[in-house]
Motif scaffolding. Structure first.
Motif, PDB file in Angstrom:
ATOM      1  N   LYS A 186      44.823  35.760  41.796  1.00  0.00           N
ATOM      2  CA  LYS A 186      45.213  36.442  40.569  1.00  0.00           C
ATOM      3  C   LYS A 186      45.515  35.450  39.443  1.00  0.00           C
ATOM      4  N   LYS A 187      45.638  34.152  39.780  1.00  0.00           N
ATOM      5  CA  LYS A 187      45.881  33.176  38.721  1.00  0.00           C
ATOM      6  C   LYS A 187      44.686  33.058  37.788  1.00  0.00           C
ATOM      7  N   SER A 188      43.524  33.546  38.220  1.00  0.00           N
ATOM      8  CA  SER A 188      42.345  33.553  37.354  1.00  0.00           C
ATOM      9  C   SER A 188      42.161  34.933  36.754  1.00  0.00           C
TER      10      SER A 188
ATOM     11  N   MET B 296      41.255  51.110  30.643  1.00  0.00           N
ATOM     12  CA  MET B 296      41.324  50.242  31.816  1.00  0.00           C
ATOM     13  C   MET B 296      41.910  48.889  31.448  1.00  0.00           C
ATOM     14  N   LYS B 297      42.689  48.805  30.391  1.00  0.00           N
ATOM     15  CA  LYS B 297      43.212  47.514  29.979  1.00  0.00           C
ATOM     16  C   LYS B 297      44.722  47.553  29.768  1.00  0.00           C
ATOM     17  N   PRO B 298      45.497  47.105  30.770  1.00  0.00           N
ATOM     18  CA  PRO B 298      46.943  47.025  30.593  1.00  0.00           C
ATOM     19  C   PRO B 298      47.304  45.725  29.897  1.00  0.00           C
ATOM     20  N   TYR B 299      48.611  45.485  29.745  1.00  0.00           N
ATOM     21  CA  TYR B 299      49.027  44.196  29.211  1.00  0.00           C
ATOM     22  C   TYR B 299      48.645  43.104  30.197  1.00  0.00           C
ATOM     23  N   TYR B 300      48.017  42.070  29.714  1.00  0.00           N
ATOM     24  CA  TYR B 300      47.545  40.984  30.579  1.00  0.00           C
ATOM     25  C   TYR B 300      48.250  39.689  30.201  1.00  0.00           C
ATOM     26  N   ASN B 301      48.902  39.068  31.177  1.00  0.00           N
ATOM     27  CA  ASN B 301      49.636  37.826  30.955  1.00  0.00           C
ATOM     28  C   ASN B 301      48.961  36.714  31.758  1.00  0.00           C
ATOM     29  N   PRO B 302      48.084  35.925  31.142  1.00  0.00           N
ATOM     30  CA  PRO B 302      47.285  34.956  31.893  1.00  0.00           C
ATOM     31  C   PRO B 302      48.073  33.732  32.338  1.00  0.00           C
ATOM     32  N   SER B 303      47.671  33.177  33.481  1.00  0.00           N
ATOM     33  CA  SER B 303      48.218  31.902  33.929  1.00  0.00           C
ATOM     34  C   SER B 303      47.573  30.768  33.132  1.00  0.00           C
ATOM     35  N   PHE B 304      48.200  29.597  33.159  1.00  0.00           N
ATOM     36  CA  PHE B 304      47.738  28.388  32.467  1.00  0.00           C
ATOM     37  C   PHE B 304      47.746  28.537  30.947  1.00  0.00           C
ATOM     38  N   ALA B 305      48.527  29.515  30.455  1.00  0.00           N
ATOM     39  CA  ALA B 305      48.619  29.729  29.006  1.00  0.00           C
ATOM     40  C   ALA B 305      50.082  29.607  28.583  1.00  0.00           C
ATOM     41  N   THR B 306      50.309  29.074  27.404  1.00  0.00           N
ATOM     42  CA  THR B 306      51.655  29.005  26.842  1.00  0.00           C
ATOM     43  C   THR B 306      51.762  29.936  25.647  1.00  0.00           C
ATOM     44  N   GLU B 307      52.823  30.723  25.614  1.00  0.00           N
ATOM     45  CA  GLU B 307      53.042  31.633  24.496  1.00  0.00           C
ATOM     46  C   GLU B 307      54.279  31.256  23.695  1.00  0.00           C
TER      47      GLU B 307
ATOM     48  N   GLY C 124      40.378  37.301  39.126  1.00  0.00           N
ATOM     49  CA  GLY C 124      41.234  37.969  40.088  1.00  0.00           C
ATOM     50  C   GLY C 124      41.998  39.129  39.477  1.00  0.00           C
ATOM     51  N   SER C 125      42.444  38.959  38.234  1.00  0.00           N
ATOM     52  CA  SER C 125      43.183  40.033  37.552  1.00  0.00           C
ATOM     53  C   SER C 125      42.289  41.231  37.254  1.00  0.00           C
ATOM     54  N   LEU C 126      41.044  40.982  36.880  1.00  0.00           N
ATOM     55  CA  LEU C 126      40.102  42.074  36.625  1.00  0.00           C
ATOM     56  C   LEU C 126      39.831  42.873  37.901  1.00  0.00           C
ATOM     57  N   ILE C 127      39.607  42.168  38.993  1.00  0.00           N
ATOM     58  CA  ILE C 127      39.329  42.842  40.263  1.00  0.00           C
ATOM     59  C   ILE C 127      40.545  43.630  40.730  1.00  0.00           C
ATOM     60  N   GLU C 128      41.720  43.054  40.571  1.00  0.00           N
ATOM     61  CA  GLU C 128      42.947  43.758  40.955  1.00  0.00           C
ATOM     62  C   GLU C 128      43.106  45.040  40.141  1.00  0.00           C
ATOM     63  N   LEU C 129      42.782  44.971  38.853  1.00  0.00           N
ATOM     64  CA  LEU C 129      42.868  46.157  38.003  1.00  0.00           C
ATOM     65  C   LEU C 129      41.913  47.246  38.491  1.00  0.00           C
ATOM     66  N   PHE C 130      40.694  46.849  38.873  1.00  0.00           N
ATOM     67  CA  PHE C 130      39.718  47.818  39.381  1.00  0.00           C
ATOM     68  C   PHE C 130      40.252  48.501  40.636  1.00  0.00           C
ATOM     69  N   ILE C 131      40.820  47.710  41.549  1.00  0.00           N
ATOM     70  CA  ILE C 131      41.356  48.261  42.792  1.00  0.00           C
ATOM     71  C   ILE C 131      42.505  49.226  42.507  1.00  0.00           C
ATOM     72  N   GLU C 132      43.420  48.827  41.631  1.00  0.00           N
ATOM     73  CA  GLU C 132      44.558  49.686  41.301  1.00  0.00           C
ATOM     74  C   GLU C 132      44.107  50.983  40.647  1.00  0.00           C
ATOM     75  N   THR C 133      43.099  50.876  39.770  1.00  0.00           N
ATOM     76  CA  THR C 133      42.620  52.054  39.042  1.00  0.00           C
ATOM     77  C   THR C 133      41.975  53.075  39.977  1.00  0.00           C
ATOM     78  N   HIS C 134      41.292  52.600  41.016  1.00  0.00           N
ATOM     79  CA  HIS C 134      40.523  53.506  41.878  1.00  0.00           C
ATOM     80  C   HIS C 134      41.165  53.764  43.236  1.00  0.00           C
TER      81      HIS C 134
END
Length: 281
Positions: free
Chosen positions: A263-265, A1-12, A268-278
């Motif tokens: 989704k910037k948090s 249940m863990k895809p690539y995650y690209n967080p907001s407010f982060a610099t890479e 939000g990304s975790l909840i979106e993943l749950f919705i997409e998965t199910h």
């Protein structure tokens, strides 16, 4: 249940300890006042922070090197509250979300936190003497006793808990009407992040969890947290909320999930993943 995650407010892409000067004089400057950045009205957003401040402005404060983007050094500085500017405005990080690209938002987030760190650590916490910024340490050092203070980063956990295709969601007292999020809380001194997850879940909603799995992390500059996300499965117990911490908690089937945080948090990304998965394909 863990895809690539690209967080907001982060610099890479920012090299934190890179070259501080550009041979052509190029640089990015992030003027900050009370955790907001100063931008010029009427220009393209990709031109934000490319303006080199007047010498009098730079000489009135300490300019802090925060890293190098490619070959362009980046600096931030705190603007005095009494300063006034024409055709410019102060924007918060939330205001800039979706306006500037994600990488620049991450650098701006670092600039805001570093400028705020400088502003709030002008004096030594041990002896009260004046401090100065030490770039190679990314810290404020006392000129008298040499005590070195570093930017505060407060680790916090957030966890998505699943039971038979239902999602456990909680509502904080300060949430907007109808909004629910996930169980979250700060890591205490002396505990692991895994222990913090189990403790927070038990304290806030009264249930036990299993199959804890790391999802990702996100710097959350409101004001200076590091959010560490997990997924978990329900194990046992009935919901019993701590009313000092949350207002309500309940299980939601996928078709009844209320409007989640942005989704910037990471929440939000975790909840979106749950919705997409199910969601049936």
């Amino acid at each position: 249940m863990k895809p690539y995650y690209n967080p907001s407010f982060a610099t890479e892409e920012l090299e934190f300890h890179g070259i501080e000067k550009n041979s052509e004089g190029k640089a990015l400057y992030f003027p900050v006042q009370s955790r907001k950045v100063l931008v010029e009205n009427g220009i393209e957003t990709d031109e934000y922070f490319r303006h080199i401040p007047e010498r009098s402005v730079l000489e009135s404060t300490e300019v802090i090197y925060i890293g190098t983007l490619g070959d362009i050094p980046c600096h931030c500085f705190e603007i005095p509250e009494e300063a006034e500017f024409e055709n410019m405005e102060f924007l918060g990080l939330n205001d800039l979300y979706g306006i500037i690209d994600e990488e620049m938002l991450g650098i701006t987030s670092r600039a805001v936190q570093m400028a705020d760190f400088y502003r709030t650590h002008q004096y030594c916490g041990l002896c009260g003497s004046s401090t100065h910024y030490v770039p190679e340490e990314t810290g404020m050092q006392c000129g008298s006793c040499a005590h070195l203070a570093y930017p505060r980063i407060s680790p916090a956990i957030v966890v998505l808990i699943e039971k038979e295709k239902e999602l456990l969601m909680a509502r904080s007292h300060h949430f907007k009407e109808g909004m629910y999020g996930l169980v979250a809380g700060f890591v205490e001194a002396g505990e692991t992040i895994e222990h913090a997850v189990h403790r927070e879940v038990k304290e806030e909603v009264g249930v036990s969890i299993k199959e804890l799995s790391y999802f990702g992390s996100q710097p959350w500059p409101f004001p200076s947290s590091l959010m560490i996300g997990f997924t978990a499965a329900y194990e046992s117990g009935d919901i019993e909320i701590d009313t000092n911490e949350i207002e309500d908690a309940k299980w939601f089937p996928i078709d009844k999930i209320p409007t989640p945080p942005s989704k910037k948090s990471i929440t939000g990304s975790l909840i979106e993943l749950f919705i997409e998965t199910h969601t049936p394909k």
